[in-house]
Design an enzyme around this catalytic site. Sequence first.
Site, short mmCIF file in Angstrom:
data_model
loop_
_atom_site.label_atom_id
_atom_site.label_comp_id
_atom_site.label_asym_id
_atom_site.label_seq_id
_atom_site.Cartn_x
_atom_site.Cartn_y
_atom_site.Cartn_z
CG HIS A 116 48.64 26.84 40.83
ND1 HIS A 116 49.35 28.00 41.10
CD2 HIS A 116 47.39 27.26 40.49
CE1 HIS A 116 48.56 29.05 40.95
NE2 HIS A 116 47.38 28.61 40.56
NE ARG B 28 43.23 29.34 37.64
CZ ARG B 28 44.30 28.63 37.35
NH1 ARG B 28 44.83 28.66 36.14
NH2 ARG B 28 44.87 27.87 38.28
CB ALA C 43 25.11 24.58 48.80
CE1 TYR D 220 35.08 23.68 44.31
CE2 TYR D 220 36.83 24.43 42.84
CZ TYR D 220 35.50 24.45 43.24
OH TYR D 220 34.60 25.24 42.57
CG ASN E 157 39.12 31.72 38.34
OD1 ASN E 157 38.93 30.57 37.99
ND2 ASN E 157 40.12 32.07 39.12
CE LYS F 255 30.89 22.49 42.08
NZ LYS F 255 29.55 22.81 42.67
CB THR G 138 34.10 25.07 39.00
OG1 THR G 138 35.35 25.64 38.69
CG2 THR G 138 34.32 23.63 39.46
CG ASP G 139 36.96 27.09 34.85
OD1 ASP G 139 37.10 26.90 36.08
OD2 ASP G 139 37.45 28.07 34.27
CD GLU G 140 39.33 25.38 40.20
OE1 GLU G 140 40.09 24.57 40.75
OE2 GLU G 140 38.96 26.44 40.73
CG ASN H 41 46.81 34.00 38.79
OD1 ASN H 41 45.71 34.15 38.28
ND2 ASN H 41 47.16 32.89 39.41
CG PHE I 89 31.32 35.58 45.38
CD1 PHE I 89 30.99 36.92 45.23
CD2 PHE I 89 32.08 34.96 44.40
CE1 PHE I 89 31.40 37.64 44.11
CE2 PHE I 89 32.51 35.67 43.29
CZ PHE I 89 32.16 37.00 43.14
#
Length: 354
Positions: A296, A225, A83, A161, A190, A165, A135-137, A260, A11
């Site tokens: 979550h 988010r 990637a 995940y 996001n 990262k 990522t911010d995660e 969301n 993406f």
Amino acid sequence: MNLLVTGGCGFIGSNFIRQRLMDESSGGIVVNLDQLTYAGNPENLEGLEDNPRYIFQQGDIGDQDIVSEILKKHNINVILNFAAESHVDRSIDSPEPFLQTNVIGTLRLLEVAKSYFSQLSNDEKQSFRFLHISTDEVYGTLEANDPPFSETTPFAPNSPYAASKASSDHLVRAYHHTYGLPVLTTNCSNNYGPYQFPEKLIPLMILNAIEGKDLPIYGDGMNVRDWLYVEDHCSAIWSVLQRGKVGETYNVGGLCEKPNIEIVDTICETLDQLHPKTDGQSYKKQKIFVKDRPGHDKRYAINCKKLAGELGWEPQESFESGLHKTVQWYLENRQWCSNIADKSYQRERLGLRH
């Protein structure tokens, strides 16, 4: 500048490649190395096959022979590592592929980059960069009144995940401080926009809505988010690459915190305008609430003042304008969506007809 983009059929990577090839002033070639796993779709770059500045190579970032050959053959100045395995739900179901790609893959890519960099001339070393997209995660989660994540926020990943990262981010930092590799890291919020794989929230809701399916919302829908239009993200990456300080991390955010449930409602309202249902009902009637997923995170928010202050970057799209463009794109590219749904893009890659 000759670029190696890893994961360029995904993406964000495909949007970055398109943006760079549209900019004639950037010059140089773009080599796209992609293993073409389920989320790597060659159709994301359809129309670029004959562009003399674009080269595609199928392969794994963990294959050091392939990466080394690309770097030497094409005199690469910059490696941009897009990637990654990136879907939280998939990481909960099966963590190991995330460790394999995001940690081991990044490690092997860094090893090849280190070896290649050591053989460059002093002038070539000055222009070489390894830019890692993250990522911010990695920062974990925020309460409602907490300040947004900054570049100095301690890592506290809450999913396999995010942990993978965070591990790759630490490796990139270590290769700069230990070996002198000129690295840059970006941590983004996001993303949304064209060519996003339809397992993510926004494309999933768009496609489910127009297909008359339920619109499943985790928990109470109040997970927040920060939303960033993908083309704004790509321009931020380019700014960091051109003017970012070696060894530094830059947070990239859309300055757009939304729960969301509001995202889904806005998608429904946009579809009500652009693609109204024949029965005159709103797409909102298709919403359902489902059991929340494990771990979550409640809220992400990005402080990107460093990026704005040092490099002068700011997002160009509001959420409303970016979402309108995104919904319109998915409505106009139903064949792309259908090929994703029936996996014909994968069969074509494998040379299969059925």
